[in-house]
Design an enzyme around this catalytic site. Structure first.
Site, mmCIF file in Angstrom:
data_model
loop_
_atom_site.group_PDB
_atom_site.id
_atom_site.type_symbol
_atom_site.label_atom_id
_atom_site.label_comp_id
_atom_site.label_asym_id
_atom_site.label_seq_id
_atom_site.Cartn_x
_atom_site.Cartn_y
_atom_site.Cartn_z
ATOM 1 N N ARG A 183 0.854 -1.187 0.000
ATOM 2 C CA ARG A 183 0.000 0.000 0.000
ATOM 3 C C ARG A 183 0.891 1.239 0.000
ATOM 4 O O ARG A 183 1.881 1.304 0.742
ATOM 5 C CB ARG A 183 -0.882 0.028 1.251
ATOM 6 C CG ARG A 183 -2.101 -0.880 1.185
ATOM 7 C CD ARG A 183 -3.111 -0.442 0.135
ATOM 8 N NE ARG A 183 -4.283 -1.304 0.065
ATOM 9 C CZ ARG A 183 -4.399 -2.391 -0.713
ATOM 10 N NH1 ARG A 183 -3.399 -2.768 -1.475
ATOM 11 N NH2 ARG A 183 -5.512 -3.099 -0.717
ATOM 12 N N GLU A 238 -3.970 7.500 -5.213
ATOM 13 C CA GLU A 238 -4.238 6.773 -6.464
ATOM 14 C C GLU A 238 -5.562 7.231 -7.047
ATOM 15 O O GLU A 238 -6.527 7.354 -6.290
ATOM 16 C CB GLU A 238 -4.264 5.260 -6.183
ATOM 17 C CG GLU A 238 -2.926 4.750 -5.695
ATOM 18 C CD GLU A 238 -2.918 3.252 -5.379
ATOM 19 O OE1 GLU A 238 -3.934 2.576 -5.626
ATOM 20 O OE2 GLU A 238 -1.898 2.762 -4.879
ATOM 21 N N HIS A 244 -1.141 -0.010 -9.808
ATOM 22 C CA HIS A 244 -1.787 -0.913 -8.833
ATOM 23 C C HIS A 244 -2.424 -2.124 -9.534
ATOM 24 O O HIS A 244 -3.637 -2.328 -9.465
ATOM 25 C CB HIS A 244 -2.836 -0.151 -7.997
ATOM 26 C CG HIS A 244 -3.106 -0.801 -6.671
ATOM 27 N ND1 HIS A 244 -3.519 -0.110 -5.552
ATOM 28 C CD2 HIS A 244 -3.024 -2.104 -6.286
ATOM 29 C CE1 HIS A 244 -3.687 -0.948 -4.543
ATOM 30 N NE2 HIS A 244 -3.387 -2.167 -4.967
ATOM 31 N N GLY A 257 -1.231 -5.356 -9.026
ATOM 32 C CA GLY A 257 -0.699 -6.549 -8.351
ATOM 33 C C GLY A 257 -1.438 -7.843 -8.648
ATOM 34 O O GLY A 257 -0.840 -8.847 -9.016
HETATM 35 C C1 GLV Z 1 -4.744 -5.153 -3.859
HETATM 36 O O1 GLV Z 1 -4.005 -4.242 -3.603
HETATM 37 C C2 GLV Z 1 -5.370 -5.946 -2.866
HETATM 38 O O2 GLV Z 1 -5.367 -5.581 -1.684
HETATM 39 O O3 GLV Z 1 -5.942 -6.972 -3.247
#
Ligand code: GLV
Ligand code: GLV
Length: 320
Positions: free
Chosen positions: A238, A267, A286, A288
């Site tokens: 984060r 963001e 972002h 991920g």
């Molecule tokens: C993405 O950042 C999540 O928390 O799944």
């Protein structure tokens, strides 16, 4: 009357179709636009379930206006966008999407590490912009990854999955976590370090810790000053865990060699933000857990959690 489910973003048809067979489902119809606050509050007022994104603030104000609300299913493993304490006081269940995104997120974190170290994005821009004149011994020379030391901050499931990848690169693995992770020490040969030790010893500092009041600003001026000048910071957890002002300063002063960032304090980050104009910063928006397969699985898990709670069962992945 059928219970109402409000979904704050356009999502996969099949997920909606299944929920729609049991509940009255309404969807914010845009894929790339946040559902405005007023819309969210308006829908929350008569919803029994919300399927939310990490960009939605789910707080006291919302709960106060949502007397029927039974569950908020967040399409993320992190839930710092949700006031879980306030939800608990009202008996509202919160669910997230752990496990199903672990490997996908670890893949991204490790890609970001590799891309940053080996200057992949800069190199791709270089060739597309027609700058390649000749093969040269130090053309876009980066840093090795193999046999270096990786320091993982936040040794949960994703941290362990990153460590597993690091082992394949013959890296020396350090970690810092609120509590010792014996399994990671035994199975992955990860060695525990205090935060000060970890930042001083690591070549790649990979930040995966959730955002809480304790972790906000955890990587700041003092930590950057302890890092090797050759070190890279990778943040795939984060944004606010890293003090961005301090990061900019550290990059400008050469305290560290570069950064790979999937997350930011604010963001979406503004295009004029100084981090985006630095050559030694690899920035991605972002993403991920963003593989087609995993996002689909996350949506299905949210839908399952909602269906279970609205029919009187426990959700599969309950935060609290
Ligand atoms: C993405 O950042 C999540 O928390 O799944
Ligand atoms: C790590 O830094 C190593 O010594 O390979």
């Amino acid at each position: 009357m059928m219970k109402k489910v409000f979904i704050t973003r356009k999502i996969e048809e099949e997920v909606i179709r299944e929920l729609s067979s049991k509940f009255r489902v309404e969807v914010w119809p845009y894929e790339d636009q946040v559902c405005p606050r007023e819309e969210l509050l308006k829908h929350a007022a008569d919803s029994h379930a919300l399927l939310t994104m990490l960009s939605d603030q789910v707080d006291e104000e919302l709960f106060e206006q949502a007397p029927e609300l039974e569950i908020v299913a967040n399409l993320a493993v992190g839930y710092d966008n949700i006031d879980v304490k306030s939800a608990a006081e009202r008996g509202i269940i919160i669910s997230n999407t752990p496990d199903v995104l672990t490997d996908t997120t670890a893949d991204l974190a490790f890609s970001l590490l590799l891309a940053t170290a080996r200057r992949i994005v800069e190199s791709a821009d270089y060739i597309k912009q027609g700058n390649w004149q000749s093969w040269s011994p130090y053309l876009l020379a980066g840093s090795d990854v193999h046999h270096k030391t990786i320091g993982i901050i936040g040794m949960g499931e994703i941290g362990e999955a990153v460590a597993k990848r690091a082992r394949g690169f013959d890296m020396n693995i350090l970690y810092h976590n609120r509590s010792r992770n014996q399994e990671a020490e035994d199975k992955l040969h990860a060695s525990y370090r205090t935060l000060d030790e970890l930042v001083a010893e690591s070549d790649f500092i990979v930040c995966l810790t959730p955002l809480t009041e304790e972790t906000r600003g955890m990587i700041g001026t003092a930590e950057f000053s302890r890092m090797k000048n050759s070190a890279y910071l990778i943040n795939a957890g984060r944004g606010p865990v890293v003090d961005e002002e301090a990061l900019i300063q550290a990059l400008q002063d050469g305290e560290i060699a570069g950064a790979g960032l999937d997350v930011f304090e604010k963001e979406p980050i503004d295009v004029s933000h100084p981090l985006l104009s630095m050559k030694n910063v690899t920035a991605v928006p972002h993403i991920g857990s963003s593989s087609v397969e995993t996002r689909r699985t996350m949506m299905e898990l949210c839908a399952t959690n909602i269906a279970r709670v609205l029919t009187g069962s426990e959700p599969v992945t309950k935060v609290q």
